[in-house]
Design a protein around this motif. Structure first.
Motif, PDB file in Angstrom:
ATOM      1  N   VAL A 240      35.749  34.077  48.445  1.00 54.36           N
ATOM      2  CA  VAL A 240      36.083  33.009  47.502  1.00 54.36           C
ATOM      3  C   VAL A 240      36.922  31.912  48.147  1.00 54.36           C
ATOM      4  N   LYS A 241      37.847  32.263  49.026  1.00 57.57           N
ATOM      5  CA  LYS A 241      38.695  31.262  49.680  1.00 57.57           C
ATOM      6  C   LYS A 241      37.859  30.335  50.551  1.00 57.57           C
ATOM      7  N   GLU A 242      36.997  30.923  51.360  1.00 49.46           N
ATOM      8  CA  GLU A 242      36.144  30.122  52.234  1.00 49.46           C
ATOM      9  C   GLU A 242      35.158  29.283  51.430  1.00 49.46           C
ATOM     10  N   ASP A 243      34.568  29.902  50.374  1.00 50.48           N
ATOM     11  CA  ASP A 243      33.583  29.180  49.581  1.00 50.48           C
ATOM     12  C   ASP A 243      34.196  27.953  48.916  1.00 50.48           C
ATOM     13  N   ARG A 244      35.401  28.101  48.408  1.00 52.02           N
ATOM     14  CA  ARG A 244      36.049  26.946  47.770  1.00 52.02           C
ATOM     15  C   ARG A 244      36.379  25.870  48.786  1.00 52.02           C
ATOM     16  N   ALA A 245      36.795  26.285  49.977  1.00 47.02           N
ATOM     17  CA  ALA A 245      37.091  25.302  51.027  1.00 47.02           C
ATOM     18  C   ALA A 245      35.832  24.569  51.463  1.00 47.02           C
ATOM     19  N   ASN A 246      34.681  25.249  51.383  1.00 52.44           N
ATOM     20  CA  ASN A 246      33.414  24.635  51.775  1.00 52.44           C
ATOM     21  C   ASN A 246      32.759  23.861  50.634  1.00 52.44           C
ATOM     22  N   GLY A 247      33.387  23.880  49.454  1.00 60.60           N
ATOM     23  CA  GLY A 247      32.820  23.158  48.321  1.00 60.60           C
ATOM     24  C   GLY A 247      31.634  23.856  47.697  1.00 60.60           C
ATOM     25  N   SER A 248      31.578  25.187  47.794  1.00 59.30           N
ATOM     26  CA  SER A 248      30.460  25.945  47.229  1.00 59.30           C
ATOM     27  C   SER A 248      30.458  25.841  45.708  1.00 59.30           C
ATOM     28  N   ASP A 249      29.247  25.845  45.122  1.00 64.29           N
ATOM     29  CA  ASP A 249      29.135  25.803  43.663  1.00 64.29           C
ATOM     30  C   ASP A 249      28.707  27.147  43.093  1.00 64.29           C
ATOM     31  N   ARG A 250      28.920  28.233  43.844  1.00 63.99           N
ATOM     32  CA  ARG A 250      28.607  29.565  43.326  1.00 63.99           C
ATOM     33  C   ARG A 250      29.567  29.924  42.189  1.00 63.99           C
ATOM     34  N   PRO A 251      29.136  30.793  41.278  1.00 64.08           N
ATOM     35  CA  PRO A 251      29.925  31.092  40.066  1.00 64.08           C
ATOM     36  C   PRO A 251      31.362  31.536  40.321  1.00 64.08           C
ATOM     37  N   ILE A 252      31.602  32.382  41.326  1.00 61.19           N
ATOM     38  CA  ILE A 252      32.969  32.839  41.578  1.00 61.19           C
ATOM     39  C   ILE A 252      33.804  31.686  42.119  1.00 61.19           C
ATOM     40  N   ALA A 253      33.264  30.945  43.067  1.00 62.47           N
ATOM     41  CA  ALA A 253      34.012  29.848  43.692  1.00 62.47           C
ATOM     42  C   ALA A 253      34.395  28.774  42.682  1.00 62.47           C
ATOM     43  N   ARG A 254      33.510  28.499  41.733  1.00 59.18           N
ATOM     44  CA  ARG A 254      33.819  27.444  40.765  1.00 59.18           C
ATOM     45  C   ARG A 254      34.596  27.959  39.558  1.00 59.18           C
ATOM     46  N   GLY A 255      34.875  29.274  39.530  1.00 59.68           N
ATOM     47  CA  GLY A 255      35.729  29.837  38.490  1.00 59.68           C
ATOM     48  C   GLY A 255      35.019  30.301  37.238  1.00 59.68           C
ATOM     49  N   ASP A 256      33.697  30.271  37.210  1.00 59.19           N
ATOM     50  CA  ASP A 256      32.957  30.700  36.026  1.00 59.19           C
ATOM     51  C   ASP A 256      32.840  32.224  35.926  1.00 59.19           C
ATOM     52  N   LEU A 257      32.873  32.886  37.065  1.00 57.02           N
ATOM     53  CA  LEU A 257      32.803  34.351  37.097  1.00 57.02           C
ATOM     54  C   LEU A 257      34.111  34.877  37.677  1.00 57.02           C
ATOM     55  N   PRO A 258      34.991  35.466  36.849  1.00 59.30           N
ATOM     56  CA  PRO A 258      36.278  35.966  37.348  1.00 59.30           C
ATOM     57  C   PRO A 258      36.080  37.002  38.449  1.00 59.30           C
ATOM     58  N   GLU A 259      36.956  36.954  39.429  1.00 57.27           N
ATOM     59  CA  GLU A 259      36.833  37.869  40.565  1.00 57.27           C
ATOM     60  C   GLU A 259      36.901  39.333  40.142  1.00 57.27           C
ATOM     61  N   ARG A 260      37.789  39.660  39.189  1.00 55.48           N
ATOM     62  CA  ARG A 260      37.912  41.045  38.745  1.00 55.48           C
ATOM     63  C   ARG A 260      36.649  41.521  38.040  1.00 55.48           C
ATOM     64  N   VAL A 261      36.033  40.640  37.280  1.00 55.32           N
ATOM     65  CA  VAL A 261      34.770  40.983  36.618  1.00 55.32           C
ATOM     66  C   VAL A 261      33.683  41.213  37.671  1.00 55.32           C
ATOM     67  N   ALA A 262      33.628  40.331  38.665  1.00 58.80           N
ATOM     68  CA  ALA A 262      32.635  40.477  39.727  1.00 58.80           C
ATOM     69  C   ALA A 262      32.844  41.780  40.497  1.00 58.80           C
ATOM     70  N   ALA A 263      34.111  42.130  40.739  1.00 62.10           N
ATOM     71  CA  ALA A 263      34.399  43.382  41.439  1.00 62.10           C
ATOM     72  C   ALA A 263      33.945  44.587  40.625  1.00 62.10           C
ATOM     73  N   LEU A 264      34.165  44.527  39.297  1.00 59.98           N
ATOM     74  CA  LEU A 264      33.727  45.621  38.424  1.00 59.98           C
ATOM     75  C   LEU A 264      32.204  45.744  38.427  1.00 59.98           C
ATOM     76  N   LEU A 265      31.527  44.626  38.347  1.00 58.54           N
ATOM     77  CA  LEU A 265      30.062  44.637  38.365  1.00 58.54           C
ATOM     78  C   LEU A 265      29.531  45.100  39.717  1.00 58.54           C
ATOM     79  N   THR A 266      30.253  44.789  40.782  1.00 54.37           N
ATOM     80  CA  THR A 266      29.873  45.278  42.113  1.00 54.37           C
ATOM     81  C   THR A 266      29.869  46.802  42.133  1.00 54.37           C
TER      82      THR A 266
END
Length: 313
Positions: free
Chosen positions: A85-111
């Motif tokens: 997430v840190k790298e993706d935000r620095a690179n301007g990624s528009d993926r759901p976690i990077a843009r804040g639409d998918l919370p990291e804890r939720v993504a970890a649980l789904l993982t």
């Protein structure tokens, strides 16, 4: 002031993780549908290129295997999104976690849920569990602490090769067999394409973010020029290897090997073109990676047709 001190002294109640239907959709987007499809293609090619006969003798086993592998891929790329997430935000990624639409804890649980589901289904397919476990382990080693392979180009290439290889081998294991000669040749060439080309050229557009995340890739440590040279060299090596493999071991695999050779030349052309254009936006710098992905699709689709007409051989 009293309110502030009270807020500091009173323990905060942990925020509950609330799963919503949209989280599942966002998780699938985070896990990169284009990549999910190509991994499933590798798996299906492994099934079709198996040394075992009567591939449709156990249709339920085959379906369970495909779903298990798909869940394993989703788990591997979701954990990558959480850890990147840190790298993706620095690179301007528009993926759901990077843009804040998918919370990291939720993504970890789904993982975790996807990984458990993959292992549970694999347990019902003789011979598949070890390959699913190996794939999940490689996915963790690539992204997660203590020593994520993504930080170093060499380690990244080794793990990426393993992710490709296990996909083909896992497909063959689902049928109760092993990869045929044609399957071995194709799995090796395409896994090398991932390791020597894809794992290198993907860094060309993400240098800034990778540096922010503490990575020590070739592009970060020595500059994009060396990374481009390595990517071009890797593409030519795999392209030549594809032609030699076709000539020496599997003459009828020309339709599957030709896209790799053509793609290798196109990757080099794209790298040279990008080098000549000073600067350039991220999309332009990602051109070689797009060619890499298109080559994978073309080669895998061609291989499916080859296997349909010639069998596993």
């Amino acid at each position: 002031m009293a309110d502030i001190s009270s807020a500091i002294l009173i323990p905060q109640t942990p925020t509950r993780i609330r799963l919503r239907p949209r989280h599942a959709r966002l998780a699938l987007l985070e896990a990169r549908p284009v990549v999910q499809v190509v991994f499933l293609m590798r798996y299906v090619i492994g099934v079709a290129a198996s040394s075992a006969h009567h591939l449709l003798a156990h249709p339920v086993r085959l379906v369970a295997g495909v779903i298990s592998w798909w869940l394993a891929v989703v788990a591997a790329y979701l954990i990558n999104g959480v850890m990147d997430v840190k790298e993706d935000r620095a690179n301007g990624s528009d993926r759901p976690i990077a843009r804040g639409d998918l919370p990291e804890r939720v993504a970890a649980l789904l993982t975790g849920g996807a990984a458990v589901g993959a292992l549970a289904l694999a347990a019902f397919v003789p011979g598949l569990l070890v390959w699913v476990a190996a794939f999940l382990l490689l996915g963790w080693v690539y992204s997660a602490p203590p020593l994520p392979a993504k930080r170093w180009s060499t380690a990244c290439a080794v793990v990426v090769f393993g992710l490709g290889w296990t996909s083909f081998a896992g497909g063959a294991a689902t049928t109760g067999g092993r990869l045929s000669t044609a399957g071995l040749v194709f799995a090796t060439v395409m896994s090398a394409w991932m390791a020597l080309v894809g794992s290198v050229v993907k860094d060309l557009s993400d240098v800034d973010g990778d540096a922010t995340g503490g990575r020590r890739t070739v592009a970060v440590r020595y500059g994009a020029h060396l990374a481009r040279a390595l990517g071009a060299t890797g593409a030519l090596l795999v392209g030549v290897g594809a032609v030699l493999s076709w000539l020496l071991w599997a003459p009828y695999m020309l339709p599957a090997m030709a896209p790799v050779a053509i793609g290798a030349v196109c990757v080099v052309v794209q790298i040279v073109r990008t080098t000549r254009i000073a600067g350039g936006d991220r999309r332009m710098r990602r051109g070689a990676y797009r060619v890499f992905m298109r080559t994978q699709y073309a080669a895998n689709i061609a291989m499916l047709f080859v296997l349909a007409f010639h069998g596993a051989a």
